[in-house]
Design a protein around this motif. Sequence first.
Motif, PDB file in Angstrom:
ATOM      1  N   LEU A   1      52.011 -42.073 -39.073  1.00 46.35           N
ATOM      2  CA  LEU A   1      51.927 -41.200 -37.898  1.00 46.35           C
ATOM      3  C   LEU A   1      51.938 -39.727 -38.295  1.00 46.35           C
ATOM      4  O   LEU A   1      51.260 -38.906 -37.675  1.00 46.35           O
ATOM      5  CB  LEU A   1      53.061 -41.506 -36.924  1.00 46.35           C
ATOM      6  CG  LEU A   1      52.974 -42.861 -36.224  1.00 46.35           C
ATOM      7  CD1 LEU A   1      54.236 -43.118 -35.412  1.00 46.35           C
ATOM      8  CD2 LEU A   1      51.734 -42.953 -35.355  1.00 46.35           C
ATOM      9  N   ARG A   2      52.682 -39.392 -39.324  1.00 43.18           N
ATOM     10  CA  ARG A   2      52.729 -38.004 -39.796  1.00 43.18           C
ATOM     11  C   ARG A   2      51.343 -37.563 -40.276  1.00 43.18           C
ATOM     12  O   ARG A   2      50.899 -36.442 -39.986  1.00 43.18           O
ATOM     13  CB  ARG A   2      53.752 -37.881 -40.922  1.00 43.18           C
ATOM     14  CG  ARG A   2      54.137 -36.466 -41.244  1.00 43.18           C
ATOM     15  CD  ARG A   2      55.234 -36.405 -42.295  1.00 43.18           C
ATOM     16  NE  ARG A   2      56.453 -37.007 -41.797  1.00 43.18           N
ATOM     17  CZ  ARG A   2      57.150 -37.947 -42.440  1.00 43.18           C
ATOM     18  NH1 ARG A   2      56.737 -38.387 -43.615  1.00 43.18           N
ATOM     19  NH2 ARG A   2      58.248 -38.430 -41.948  1.00 43.18           N
ATOM     20  N   GLU A   3      50.643 -38.435 -40.978  1.00 39.07           N
ATOM     21  CA  GLU A   3      49.305 -38.106 -41.456  1.00 39.07           C
ATOM     22  C   GLU A   3      48.324 -37.959 -40.298  1.00 39.07           C
ATOM     23  O   GLU A   3      47.484 -37.056 -40.284  1.00 39.07           O
ATOM     24  CB  GLU A   3      48.814 -39.186 -42.423  1.00 39.07           C
ATOM     25  CG  GLU A   3      47.466 -38.896 -43.035  1.00 39.07           C
ATOM     26  CD  GLU A   3      47.433 -37.619 -43.848  1.00 39.07           C
ATOM     27  OE1 GLU A   3      46.372 -36.968 -43.866  1.00 39.07           O
ATOM     28  OE2 GLU A   3      48.451 -37.255 -44.462  1.00 39.07           O
ATOM     29  N   ILE A   4      48.436 -38.821 -39.314  1.00 36.97           N
ATOM     30  CA  ILE A   4      47.554 -38.745 -38.141  1.00 36.97           C
ATOM     31  C   ILE A   4      47.827 -37.458 -37.356  1.00 36.97           C
ATOM     32  O   ILE A   4      46.904 -36.765 -36.930  1.00 36.97           O
ATOM     33  CB  ILE A   4      47.743 -39.981 -37.241  1.00 36.97           C
ATOM     34  CG1 ILE A   4      47.316 -41.250 -37.991  1.00 36.97           C
ATOM     35  CG2 ILE A   4      46.956 -39.835 -35.954  1.00 36.97           C
ATOM     36  CD1 ILE A   4      47.769 -42.537 -37.324  1.00 36.97           C
ATOM     37  N   ALA A   5      49.109 -37.129 -37.184  1.00 39.50           N
ATOM     38  CA  ALA A   5      49.482 -35.937 -36.405  1.00 39.50           C
ATOM     39  C   ALA A   5      49.136 -34.646 -37.130  1.00 39.50           C
ATOM     40  O   ALA A   5      48.959 -33.603 -36.492  1.00 39.50           O
ATOM     41  CB  ALA A   5      50.964 -35.975 -36.081  1.00 39.50           C
ATOM     42  N   ALA A   6      49.022 -34.696 -38.453  1.00 34.17           N
ATOM     43  CA  ALA A   6      48.678 -33.490 -39.209  1.00 34.17           C
ATOM     44  C   ALA A   6      47.320 -32.945 -38.782  1.00 34.17           C
ATOM     45  O   ALA A   6      47.104 -31.735 -38.759  1.00 34.17           O
ATOM     46  CB  ALA A   6      48.688 -33.790 -40.708  1.00 34.17           C
ATOM     47  N   GLU A   7      46.415 -33.833 -38.394  1.00 30.92           N
ATOM     48  CA  GLU A   7      45.108 -33.393 -37.913  1.00 30.92           C
ATOM     49  C   GLU A   7      45.244 -32.582 -36.624  1.00 30.92           C
ATOM     50  O   GLU A   7      44.549 -31.593 -36.422  1.00 30.92           O
ATOM     51  CB  GLU A   7      44.210 -34.604 -37.672  1.00 30.92           C
ATOM     52  CG  GLU A   7      42.824 -34.234 -37.204  1.00 30.92           C
ATOM     53  CD  GLU A   7      41.961 -35.454 -36.943  1.00 30.92           C
ATOM     54  OE1 GLU A   7      41.009 -35.309 -36.165  1.00 30.92           O
ATOM     55  OE2 GLU A   7      42.244 -36.530 -37.486  1.00 30.92           O
ATOM     56  N   THR A   8      46.166 -33.001 -35.758  1.00 31.54           N
ATOM     57  CA  THR A   8      46.400 -32.266 -34.514  1.00 31.54           C
ATOM     58  C   THR A   8      46.888 -30.856 -34.812  1.00 31.54           C
ATOM     59  O   THR A   8      46.440 -29.885 -34.206  1.00 31.54           O
ATOM     60  CB  THR A   8      47.428 -33.006 -33.637  1.00 31.54           C
ATOM     61  OG1 THR A   8      46.930 -34.298 -33.345  1.00 31.54           O
ATOM     62  CG2 THR A   8      47.697 -32.258 -32.347  1.00 31.54           C
TER      63      THR A   8
END
Length: 125
Positions: free
Chosen positions: A58-65
Amino acid sequence: MRTSAAFSHTVRSGVRNGRRNVVLYVVSTASGEPSQVGFIVSKAVGNAVTRNLVKRRLREIAAETVRRHPCGLNVVVRALPPAAAATWGELVNDYHKAFSKVAPRLAGSQWNSRRPDNDAAVDKA
């Protein structure tokens, strides 16, 4: 996001959208404040190894945001128990669908006028 006050404010007053694996809470902040993301992964998700795996994903996915919106957002991502068995693609899909539903509902915020989608539409016109 590190303080319980920031988590509480985002969860209580933010716009919410849930999917099978995650629930997103988003609130817009002052335009100059950097965007922050916090994660809630309870023991219901699994043991420590499983919870940490879910958090890393989730941290990697949210980094895009955060890269797309470096200022003006606070996001809390709550992982639901099915997230433990979800594939990478399912987590990405759920996160992006939830975020795409939440973003337009940040009514009255300055953030809506700064969305890259709006900038692209203006450039094409």
